[in-house]
Design a protein around this motif. Sequence first.
Motif, PDB file in Angstrom:
ATOM      1  N   VAL A 222      21.027  12.210  22.714  1.00 49.73           N
ATOM      2  CA  VAL A 222      20.743  10.792  22.913  1.00 49.73           C
ATOM      3  C   VAL A 222      21.769  10.039  23.553  1.00 49.73           C
ATOM      4  CG1 VAL A 222      20.553   8.672  21.497  1.00 49.73           C
ATOM      5  CG2 VAL A 222      19.186  10.886  20.745  1.00 49.73           C
ATOM      6  N   ASN A 228      21.170   5.202  22.290  1.00 55.48           N
ATOM      7  CA  ASN A 228      21.679   5.288  20.821  1.00 55.48           C
ATOM      8  C   ASN A 228      20.255   5.086  20.012  1.00 55.48           C
ATOM      9  OD1 ASN A 228      23.468   5.043  18.811  1.00 55.48           O
ATOM     10  ND2 ASN A 228      24.719   3.901  19.607  1.00 55.48           N
ATOM     11  N   LEU A 229      20.476   5.226  18.795  1.00 60.36           N
ATOM     12  CA  LEU A 229      19.529   4.980  17.697  1.00 60.36           C
ATOM     13  C   LEU A 229      19.531   3.674  17.129  1.00 60.36           C
ATOM     14  CD1 LEU A 229      19.588   8.497  15.998  1.00 60.36           C
ATOM     15  CD2 LEU A 229      18.247   7.973  17.767  1.00 60.36           C
ATOM     16  N   THR A 239      15.068   3.799  18.300  1.00 57.32           N
ATOM     17  CA  THR A 239      14.660   5.086  18.441  1.00 57.32           C
ATOM     18  C   THR A 239      13.380   5.425  19.184  1.00 57.32           C
ATOM     19  OG1 THR A 239      13.260   4.961  16.355  1.00 57.32           O
ATOM     20  CG2 THR A 239      15.634   5.529  16.359  1.00 57.32           C
ATOM     21  N   GLN A 243      15.432   6.524  26.409  1.00 59.23           N
ATOM     22  CA  GLN A 243      16.429   7.435  26.553  1.00 59.23           C
ATOM     23  C   GLN A 243      16.241   8.421  25.541  1.00 59.23           C
ATOM     24  OE1 GLN A 243      16.475   4.224  26.781  1.00 59.23           O
ATOM     25  NE2 GLN A 243      17.807   3.600  28.751  1.00 59.23           N
ATOM     26  N   VAL A 244      16.111   7.705  24.274  1.00 59.25           N
ATOM     27  CA  VAL A 244      15.909   8.934  22.833  1.00 59.25           C
ATOM     28  C   VAL A 244      14.650   9.714  23.217  1.00 59.25           C
ATOM     29  CG1 VAL A 244      15.201   8.901  20.438  1.00 59.25           C
ATOM     30  CG2 VAL A 244      16.831   6.749  21.627  1.00 59.25           C
ATOM     31  N   ALA A 247      15.732  12.587  25.510  1.00 59.85           N
ATOM     32  CA  ALA A 247      16.870  13.609  24.648  1.00 59.85           C
ATOM     33  C   ALA A 247      15.920  14.147  23.837  1.00 59.85           C
ATOM     34  CB  ALA A 247      17.755  12.863  23.969  1.00 59.85           C
TER      35      ALA A 247
END
Length: 438
Positions: A222, A228-229, A239, A243-244, A247
């Motif tokens: 991530v 990021n979460l 989430t 980007q998440v 990943a």
Amino acid sequence: MNIPFRKVALVIATAAMTATALVGCSSDKDAKSGDQSLEIAYWNYGPAAESGNKATADAFMAAHAGVKVTLTPVTGENWGTYYANVATLIASGKHPDLMVISGEGAQFVHANKLVVPINKYIDKDPEAKTLLADIAPGLIDGFKVKGDIVTLTYGWNDMVVYYNTDVFKKAGIDPPKADWTWDDFKATAKKLTADTNGDGKPDQYGFTWASNEIFPGIMPWVANAGGNLTSDDVCTATTDTPQVNKAVSFLRGLITDGIAPAPMPMSDVFTRFQNGQIAMFGAGRWPIGTFVPAGFKAFDIQLYPKGDTYKTVFGGAGYPILKSSKNPDLAWEYQKFTLSDAIEQQYVGTPDKPGDSIPSRRSVAQTISKVGVPPANSDLFYNSIDKYPTLVPYPAPAKYSTFESTVLRHLQLIFAGEASVSDGLKNMQSELSSIVTC
């Protein structure tokens, strides 16, 4: 045991108020009586926890005549329940001066007003300034919440890729380089995947990751996808971002393509890696504490492959000063002592008995390779945090235990093919919206 969050929240609120009251009514009395004692709460996860904390306490008492350090073991099936149990301890009338926390606990203890930030101590203490000059800035930032430094960290781990050197040699594949990409990684993992018994199914996989933690699981991917979460203030879950999604889709693709098995507990990863059934996995420095004593040294490490960016994902541990402390100044001396040469050298270890964490002080960490502690590329550990950007903040909201279990539950559905990546992340985001708050 699992504790419902409502109960945890009530306990924490009570503990915070109790701690504040205790400080106000007891500090003067204890100062006048010349009390030179400290009580330290730590997570009793096993024998190593007791022996490690005892060694530090004994060394501090030997260096400070007249000081008495009492260790209080606190149970917990994970860091989250341990933090809640410490709060319960304080609410019951105990006055611990310090507690051990991991990086995931910084938001928790700060949000619930359980700790004394150390900014003022650092500003007034020349010795502290010398220490900080020997510590990578990322390690300080990782324990900073809203400008408050919660604690100095004495040891830490960053996420790197372990690879089985024997498996690589047998497949005729060169060791991975620091500038490899996700495409390079996937191509390498595919070459390392094999059906060695001829049953038509892979029994040697190129890669796998932990199913029971997000730290050595999805977080490096991530971060290197640029995501990021949680938001930067750790107040909102993020989430379901592109980007998440990128990943998690990449990892799901490794399973779909037969390059990786379903994620498994880290203990199973260790066993299958040593047996050559897994060629690569991700973790911090702690696996060598299992591998080397078992006589297994056919491994080395490399950075995670670069995605849209590269960030070092890390976590550390420290002894924050609690508001319930009767001797906060003495507690500060203890916190500093955990970064002394005597203590930091314990994390270096020896070639036969290596430490399982990285010393926080650069000058000490750089001795790991010099004394011959494996792996061969061990300088990479500190170089990764000194030379590359770090993932700050680590996504550790105050309700971290509930947060992590929720993320893992939805990931399990995604990786098992029971939910699409997109739908799974949307459902995860929806559930986390009431968990990640400020």
